[in-house]
Structures are given as C-alpha cells and as structure tokens.
Design an enzyme around this catalytic site. Structure first.
Site, short mmCIF file in Angstrom:
data_model
loop_
_atom_site.label_atom_id
_atom_site.label_comp_id
_atom_site.label_asym_id
_atom_site.label_seq_id
_atom_site.Cartn_x
_atom_site.Cartn_y
_atom_site.Cartn_z
N CYS A 14 0.85 -1.20 0.00
CA CYS A 14 0.00 0.00 0.00
C CYS A 14 0.88 1.25 0.00
CB CYS A 14 -0.93 0.00 1.21
SG CYS A 14 -0.06 -0.01 2.78
N CYS A 84 44.47 -16.14 -11.82
CA CYS A 84 43.58 -15.37 -12.71
C CYS A 84 42.14 -15.47 -12.24
CB CYS A 84 43.66 -15.91 -14.14
SG CYS A 84 45.29 -15.80 -14.91
N ASP A 493 12.63 -42.53 3.52
CA ASP A 493 11.17 -42.54 3.55
C ASP A 493 10.73 -43.91 3.03
OD1 ASP A 493 8.44 -41.57 3.51
OD2 ASP A 493 8.67 -41.42 1.34
N ASP A 687 10.88 -38.61 -1.57
CA ASP A 687 10.30 -38.26 -2.87
C ASP A 687 10.26 -36.76 -3.10
OD1 ASP A 687 8.23 -37.36 -1.30
OD2 ASP A 687 6.85 -38.98 -1.82
#
Length: 792
Positions: A14, A84, A493, A687
């Site tokens: 705002c 470098c 898992d 997963d």
C-alpha cells in the site's frame, strides 16, 4: 560524488509502505529518494562519499522489503591459472551491488548474483575486460564449443610457429650440452636474435599482456612468472649480442634458446591442456546432443518443420516412428512404445496412448503420435538435468577454496624466492658470476607456475559430476559432491522410496470368474486399491464386464450389480453389515494382515468367493542397495508416516534395523536433527514432496525423481529414477572424486615444493623446468579424466 541508482522493491502492499521507505531513505545524509508503489521501483540519488549503495539496500531490507537478486552466468576467456580466476572473483565480489561471484577456471565461467538496478550485464563484462580478460553472457555449450575450437586452432598455429623458430635454437643448446655439430650460422648471435624475437614479442605477447593487467590490478599470476623469466633470458642475451658486436669479441653467453624454448613449451602444455579440458565436458555435451534439433508442428492445418527453439507451449506436434520427441508433452492421439532409457534408465520401451505424458529427447519407437507441448525450452525435464549438471560443474567444492587461497599467495612468494636465489648465487655461491645466478633465478620462476594447482580441483569436479549424470546421479554442486563422502547414516522414507509407491495385488484366492467380476466392479472406482485390482486383472487377461449398478461405501468397500450378480468387495465390517458369513477366511486374513497387507473379502450373491490382499511392494533395487550400504558400514533408518506394523514388516523385508513410524511430515526434520545431534552425518532419501523439510535439514538431501519430476529443489542430490542402487554408487563416486582431487593437489604442491629448491640450487636447467611445468598441468587434467573410466 553524486550517484543515481534505480532498483525494484518487492513486498510493498500500500501507499504507506512506499511512503515509509521513502521517508527513511531521505533521512540519510546526501540521499534524495522517490519510491513508486505502482511500478514497485525506487529512484535514488546519493553521495557515495557518505554511504554506499549496499547501505541503501540494507535499509530497505531492515524495513521488511526485498530488493530482488539477478543471477547471470558469463563465459570468461583468457584465464591461465588459479591466480587469474581468483583475481576475477575477488574484483567481482568487491563490485558494489554484487551479492556473490563464483569463477571456475576449468569451465571458464563466472556465476554472478547481483542486486537489480545497481549493475547490468554490460558493467560486469566491462569489469572483467578491465582485468585483461574477455567475457560474454553465457549462450550455451554449443556457442562456447565453437569459440573453444577457434581458440584451440589459434593455439595450434602459435605452437607450430614457435616450434619452427625454436628448433634451430634447440640445436645450439644441444651443441653446448653434447658438442653436436651444427651449422655456424645457427651460432651467430644476430641469427639467434632474429629467431627468438618473434617468439618473445609476437607469439609470446599474450604473456606480457596478461602480466601487465595482473600487475595493474595489484596481483600476480602465471603470466608474470613467464614474462619475468623469458625477458631476463632474452634481454641478457641481447646485451651480450650488443657487447659482442660493438665491444669485446671474446666468448658470449647467449640464452635466446632458453626464452624461445620456454615459451614454446608453455604453449605446448597449454595446447594439450585445452584439448584435455575439452574432454571434461563430454558428459554435458552428450546431454545436449540428446535434444532434437527440429520439430514437426501443426500450423494452419499443415505439418511444418521448425527449429526446436521455436516450439511454443500448447503447440500440437507430430512425432513419427524413430524420431526424438522434441519437448515434454501429452499424447492427444496415437499409440506407440517410447524408449525413455536416457531419462529414466528404464531399458524396456514404455507403452504410450492418449492422455499419457511423454518426455522430450526420448525416442518414439513404433507408432505415429500427436502430442500437445506442455513444457518447452528451459522447463523441460532434459533442460532441468542439464541445468543441474552445468551448475555443479561450475561450482566450487570447499577443498577448492583452499587451493585458491594458496595460489593467491604463491606467485609473489615465488618471485621473492627467485630474487633471493639470484642474490645468493651472485654474492655467495658463485660471486660475480652473473650468468649462473640468472639461470638459477629463471629456473625458479618457471618451475613454480601454479597452473596445476588451479586445475587440480575443478577438473575433477567437472569429470565427477559428468560421470554421475551419465549414470543418472545429479549432484547440485561441488560442495555436495564433497560432503557425500562423509555420510555415515542414511534415513529413508518408505512410500515411493523403498516401496513402489503404489499398491499391488500380492495374494488372490478366488477363481477366474470371480476375478472378472471383482475387476469389473473396481474398474469404476478411483481408489488406489481398486486400481491395483484392475491392473492385476489386466495382467491375467481377465475380461471387464458391464456394470449395471455401482456404489462405494467410504472406507469399507464397494457394492455392484454385474450381469445379474450382486458383488461385494471390502472389509469385515462391510460384509458383517450385509449379513455375509466370512469366518472361515478369518485366519488367512489375519495371517496376511500380520504381513502388513490390506486384505479385502470378495462376495458374490451373498457368498464369500475368496480374498484379495494388496500391498505397496518393495522395489526390486531396494534390497541390493540397502545391503550394499550396510556392507559399507552405513547406518540405515526408516522414517515413515505409515502405521507401525506395516513399517516394521517392510523394514524387516528390506533389511533395515531402525524404524520410526507414524511420523508427520513436519516431524521428520526433527528426527533428522536428533541424529545430527548425536554426531551423525545424515543423508535423507525421499520423494521430495512430503519429505521436503527433512531433505532440506539433512547434510545431504537425496531426492528420488522419475521422468519429468527431476531436480527437486529441496534436495542436494537427485537420483533420476527409482533405482536405489544408485545411492551407494553416488557415495562411492564422491569418495573416488575426492581421492582424485587429493592426488591432484598432492602432486601439484609436491611438484612445486620439490622443484623450487632444486631449481634454486642450480640443478635444473630453465628449459627442463619449462617442460616439467608445462606437462604438470596436462598430468593433472589427465589424472582427472581417469574418473571417466572408473567402475562403480
């Protein structure tokens, strides 16, 4: 001095937000700020003698808003050693507005993260060019390969020219050493001058240019050592030539051959090094070559062949038998078998029909397919894989930072040792004998070039991550490749990781006709258990019958009418409510349930015909992978939200001793922290969805990705398919890569450490030092390339 910047600000909601930022900034001495809420942008004029732009950004952050980062990759050309790359990195990091900079010598890239508005691509390139190097926004491996090919050709031409001019000078050296007869012309000082001068100032000008830019920026690199060493030999020889011509005609000491042969040997080393470095990116090139170059798209009702880059999302494409699928998409018509081995590792072609997803770069083996493009360009699965490999090859492992620090101090120390060597010989060892002191000092300068040290780590990282990509193992960065070697505990898992992630029928006790009725009823349900029964029926070639009435009883089963038969499939409770007797099947059900299986009764016309047991089965690769990890002394833990009984059964079958069941996703991360608190180095395998918090908090997060679901953000390492045997291979790859890096660093440091005192004692001719220095870099790269042949 007054400066002006314009940068975006995110998070303003705002007018009071923009007003607050503007008010706070304008209170700073010398600052005039205007903040525009509509375009979320700040225009600021400030006095850089009173404060820096970074202070303005800090003020915005302190107020709770964000100045976004821009991340760009650049190709940097002309770097010759670690000094470098270190110098480019330091200068970029000190540039106002830059958040981080990472420069990779082996890959010749710079990855720069900077605040929008303070910098742009042109300013960053200008910074690099000011240091004496060339840079451009990265345009991909193909464009870079073209430039590298041109660079290699240029090096080849320079090497041939230097070799032709240096050969006569080499013969004069052999005359000095072994008394071999050579034409008198070759011994003439002015003839040697004519041969050495083009090598020194035309072919060797690159070393002067590099040394100038290095010293201008208050640092020193390999070019400084080469320029100092060869110039000392050349100009001393020139002074002797002038003395011989215009002064005394006694014996002259010429070292034109030293300067010319040194430059030739350095060029030879750089040529072989560039060729060898090109092989370190072969894995990435192979991935890029997987892409189709063209696509057949339907435009205005006609088939049109267009470049791959022009394919847009929602385009309708035609893929003929034998063609590569251009982009990720979904089949809208046709049937075929698709070879997905390069993405998923699945050796057998996969059947595809309307509605199935297909992956770009896979091969359509048989049928004619029409597809709708869903992911194009950088959003495809292959692009995700390439991005991970590129970022990993361009990143730095912690061990490399140590080598960079050493290289930064190395050259100034070597110059100091060379000066002390000259003074020692000229004043103590051989008082007043200038030539002996000069030769020893040159040998020190040349033998100490830190090229091998700078290449030791990045070349191994590039080859190691490339080897991993070939196998389907994607390391997100060199840091994670290094950390993987120290893992002592792996947390798994259950669902979708150790198990298939989808239930399968394990036991069926009824007859063929009952299976047909059961499958016909379950065919209308979308429940995972119903899908398992339907899939099992298809594998048995059971016909699917027409269902006249169907209803699902939530949590208990289904009820259906099929060709005048009343079919009931479900739990004991469902059959009890329907007054169907099942007590004779109770012992078998209890036995199967004790194994962690979900058991359902099948009743036809109010009589139980048999039972069906369904279970999420263990992956074929799980037992072997877990056994391999246990044999390496890795502690294995299963962490799952499933019930205790099922989890214990799966763990026992898989060979995992420690199980924590009924854990919520947000609690998994806490379990990881508990293991870390006990001193374990923990990897989490999941997963990447429910396991994201645990993947993020673990020392190494390993995501199991299949098909288009690769590159899970929370993970540090992604296994491209569900093959768990890749996990022990990933750990072994990490160990072998780090062993290779330690070998490289040892030999690079040992070479310099041993070579400097030998040269300082006058036991090393400059041309021998040059040859050894040139081939030390080649040996380091060659050792790294051995990783390509390693067996996991």
């Amino acid at each position: 001095m007054q400066r002006h910047v314009s940068f975006p600000i995110s998070g303003m909601t705002c007018a009071s937000c923009s007003s607050r930022i503007e008010k706070v900034l304008n209170k700073k001495e010398g600052v005039k700020a205007q903040v525009n809420l509509a375009i979320e942008k700040a225009d600021i004029t400030y006095d850089d003698e009173l404060l820096s732009a970074s202070h303005l950004v800090e003020e915005v952050h302190r107020l709770g808003y964000e100045v976004p980062n821009e991340r760009k990759e650049f190709d940097v050309f002309g770097m010759t050693c670690a000094a470098c790359s270190t110098r480019v990195e330091k200068v970029l990091q000190k540039t106002e507005g830059v958040q981080s900079a990472n420069v990779n010598l082996a890959n010749e890239t710079a990855t720069v993260s900077y605040k929008e508005g303070f910098l742009n691509e042109e300013k960053i390139i200008e910074k690099v060019r000011h240091l004496g190097y060339d840079a451009s926004v990265r345009k991909g491996e193909e464009a870079k390969a073209v430039r590298k090919e041109k660079d290699l050709k240029k090096k080849q031409i320079q090497l041939i020219g230097a070799t032709i001019l240096s050969l006569p000078l080499l013969l004069t050296m052999l005359d000095h050493l072994f008394g071999l007869p050579v034409p008198m012309l070759f011994m003439n000082p002015w003839f040697q001058f004519l041969l050495a001068t083009p090598v020194q100032f035309i072919i060797g000008w690159q070393f002067y240019r590099g040394a100038y830019h290095s010293l201008k920026n208050k640092s020193a690199n390999m070019d400084v050592l080469i320029a100092l060493g060869t110039s000392a030999a050349y100009f001393y020889s020139l002074s002797e030539t002038l003395r011989y011509t215009f002064g005394r005609h006694d014996e002259v000491h010429l070292y034109f051959e030293t300067s010319a042969i040194l430059i030739t040997l350095v060029l030879l080393g750089k040529y072989f090094e560039t060729r060898a470095k090109g092989r370190t990116t072969e894995a990435l090139s192979a991935l890029l070559n997987l892409q189709a170059k063209e696509a057949t798209v339907i435009r205005e009702g006609k088939e049109t062949t267009i470049p791959l880059e022009e394919v847009a999302q929602e385009d309708i494409l035609v893929v003929k038998p034998g063609e590569k699928i251009p982009v990720d998409g979904v089949v809208i018509s046709g049937q075929s078998y698709v070879d997905e081995s390069m993405i998923t590792g699945e050796s057998m072609p996969v059947g595809k029909e309307t509605g199935d997803e297909i992956i770009g770069a896979t091969i359509n083996k048989q049928g004619h397919l029409r597809m709708k493009a869903t992911k194009v360009g950088k959003d495809t699965a292959l692009a995700g894989i390439i991005k991970i490999v590129e970022e990993a090859q361009g990143s730095k492992a912690p061990i490399q930072r140590m080598a960079d620090v050493i290289s930064g101090y190395f050259v100034p120390i070597v110059v100091a040792i060379s000066a002390l060597t000259f003074i020692g010989w000229f004043t103590v060892a051989s008082p007043g004998v200038f030539t002996t002191a000069l030769v020893a000092a040159i040998a020190v300068l040349v033998i100490a070039c830190p090229c091998a040290l700078g290449l030791a780590t990045p070349t191994s990282i590039m080859v190691g991550t490339g080897k991993g990509a070939e196998l389907g193992i994607l390391f997100k960065s060199g840091e994670h490749l290094e950390k993987a070697q120290s893992i002592d505990t792996i947390v798994f898992d259950k669902t979708g990781t150790i198990t298939q992630g989808r239930p399968e029928v394990t036991d069926f006790t009824a007859d063929f006709d009952t299976l047909s009725l059961a499958a016909s009823a379950e065919h209308l349900s979308e429940h995972p258990l119903a899908e398992a029964i339907t899939a099992y029926a298809k594998s048995q070639s059971v016909p699917i019958l027409e269902v006249s009435d169907f209803s699902a009883v939530a949590g208990h089963g289904i009820n259906a009418s099929i060709q005048g038969n009343s079919v009931l499939i479900g739990t004991r409770k469902l059959l009890k409510e329907e007054n169907v007797e099942y007590s004779s099947y109770d012992p078998k059900m209890t036995e199967l349930e004790s194994e962690g299986k979900t058991v359902m009764l099948i009743a036809v016309n109010a009589r139980v015909k048999g039972i069906v047991a369904v279970m999420d089965t263990i992956k074929d690769s799980a037992k072997q992978a877990l056994n391999d990890l246990k044999s390496e002394g890795i502690k294995l833990v299963m962490l799952t939200g499933d019930n205790e009984r099922t989890a214990r059964h799966i763990a026992n079958e898989a060979g995992i001793d420690e199980v924590t069941a009924e854990v919520l996703p947000e609690e998994k991360a806490e379990e990881i922290k508990k293991l870390q608190a006990k001193g374990h180095r923990v990897a989490m395998v999941g997963d990447g969805i429910n396991d994201a918090p645990a993947l993020a908090v673990s020392d190494i997060g390993i995501a199991i990705g299949t098909g288009a679901d690769v590159a899970i953000e929370a993970a540090d390492l992604t296994i491209l398919r569900g093959d768990l045997t890749l996990i022990p291979k990933a750990l072994l790859l990490s160990k072998k890569t780090m062993k290779n890096i330690r070998q490289n660093l040892f030999w690079a440091l040992a070479y310099n450490t041993a070579g400097i005192p030998i040269a300082a004692l006058g036991l090393l001719a400059p041309w021998v030092a040059g040859a050894a220095m040139a081939f030390s870099s080649v040996s380091v790269v060659s050792n790294s390339l051995r990783l390509k042949r390693m067996k996991l």
